[in-house]
Design a protein around this motif. Structure first.
Motif, PDB file in Angstrom:
ATOM      1  N   SER A 143       4.440   2.529  -9.575  1.00 10.98           N
ATOM      2  CA  SER A 143       3.277   2.260  -8.722  1.00 10.98           C
ATOM      3  C   SER A 143       3.222   0.803  -8.268  1.00 10.98           C
ATOM      4  O   SER A 143       2.744   0.510  -7.175  1.00 10.98           O
ATOM      5  N   ILE A 195       5.481   0.627  -5.249  1.00  9.23           N
ATOM      6  CA  ILE A 195       4.822   1.248  -4.096  1.00  9.23           C
ATOM      7  C   ILE A 195       3.715   0.342  -3.569  1.00  9.23           C
ATOM      8  O   ILE A 195       3.555   0.184  -2.363  1.00  9.23           O
ATOM      9  N   ASP A 196       2.989  -0.294  -4.478  1.00  8.51           N
ATOM     10  CA  ASP A 196       1.954  -1.246  -4.068  1.00  8.51           C
ATOM     11  C   ASP A 196       2.575  -2.402  -3.290  1.00  8.51           C
ATOM     12  O   ASP A 196       2.024  -2.838  -2.277  1.00  8.51           O
ATOM     13  N   THR A 200       3.192  -1.233   0.280  1.00  9.18           N
ATOM     14  CA  THR A 200       1.978  -1.127   1.099  1.00  9.18           C
ATOM     15  C   THR A 200       1.433  -2.510   1.445  1.00  9.18           C
ATOM     16  O   THR A 200       0.980  -2.734   2.565  1.00  9.18           O
ATOM     17  N   ARG A 201       1.498  -3.453   0.498  1.00  7.67           N
ATOM     18  CA  ARG A 201       1.052  -4.821   0.797  1.00  7.67           C
ATOM     19  C   ARG A 201       1.989  -5.488   1.800  1.00  7.67           C
ATOM     20  O   ARG A 201       1.543  -6.218   2.688  1.00  7.67           O
ATOM     21  N   MET A 259       4.752   8.307  -3.575  1.00  5.77           N
ATOM     22  CA  MET A 259       3.909   7.746  -2.520  1.00  5.77           C
ATOM     23  C   MET A 259       2.828   8.740  -2.110  1.00  5.77           C
ATOM     24  O   MET A 259       1.688   8.359  -1.891  1.00  5.77           O
ATOM     25  N   SER A 270      -1.215   8.517  -2.350  1.00  7.24           N
ATOM     26  CA  SER A 270      -1.726   8.434  -0.971  1.00  7.24           C
ATOM     27  C   SER A 270      -1.284   7.152  -0.266  1.00  7.24           C
ATOM     28  O   SER A 270      -1.977   6.630   0.595  1.00  7.24           O
ATOM     29  N   ALA A 271      -0.110   6.674  -0.621  1.00  8.25           N
ATOM     30  CA  ALA A 271       0.410   5.473   0.001  1.00  8.25           C
ATOM     31  C   ALA A 271       1.283   5.778   1.206  1.00  8.25           C
ATOM     32  O   ALA A 271       1.669   4.875   1.940  1.00  8.25           O
ATOM     33  N   ASP A 272       1.572   7.044   1.437  1.00  5.40           N
ATOM     34  CA  ASP A 272       2.471   7.410   2.531  1.00  5.40           C
ATOM     35  C   ASP A 272       1.772   7.469   3.884  1.00  5.40           C
ATOM     36  O   ASP A 272       2.428   7.491   4.903  1.00  5.40           O
TER      37      ASP A 272
END
Length: 108
Positions: A61, A64-65, A68-69, A94, A98-100
């Motif tokens: 995570s 993935i963070d 997104t950043r 992702m 809900s990062a996609d």
């Protein structure tokens, strides 16, 4: 003490943008190592940054963070971040987080 396993390489730089390959394990520790360099590249004036993730063996995570950043940082800099060859397990993670939704995926 263990060493972090992450590799960041500039693969191509042309008028279409910058292509970067990220390989290894993208986790809490390695995200802190590659994050500053990725943000620096995002602000270097390229129209597109294509981040090739086919070499990722693991992404948690925190990784993935970071993505997104980095996407937000690119948008502020007027650069478009494109993710290509994302391993299926990373895509699944992702989606779970809900990062996609905001990230752009492309086929290389």
């Amino acid at each position: 003490m263990t060493s972090a396993l992450i590799d960041l390489k500039t693969v191509a730089r042309d008028d279409r943008g910058l292509r970067i390959a990220l390989a290894g394990e993208l986790d809490f520790y390695t995200a802190g190592q590659v994050g500053p360099r990725l943000r620096e590249l995002a602000g270097s004036g390229h129209r597109n940054i294509v981040l090739d993730l086919c070499g990722l063996a693991f992404c948690d995570s925190a990784g993935i963070d970071l993505l997104t950043r980095l996407d937000r940082h690119c948008r502020v800099a007027g650069t478009r971040l494109l993710l290509c060859d994302v391993p299926p397990l990373v895509v699944k993670s992702m989606r779970v987080l809900s990062a996609d939704h905001g990230l752009k995926f492309v086929v290389s």
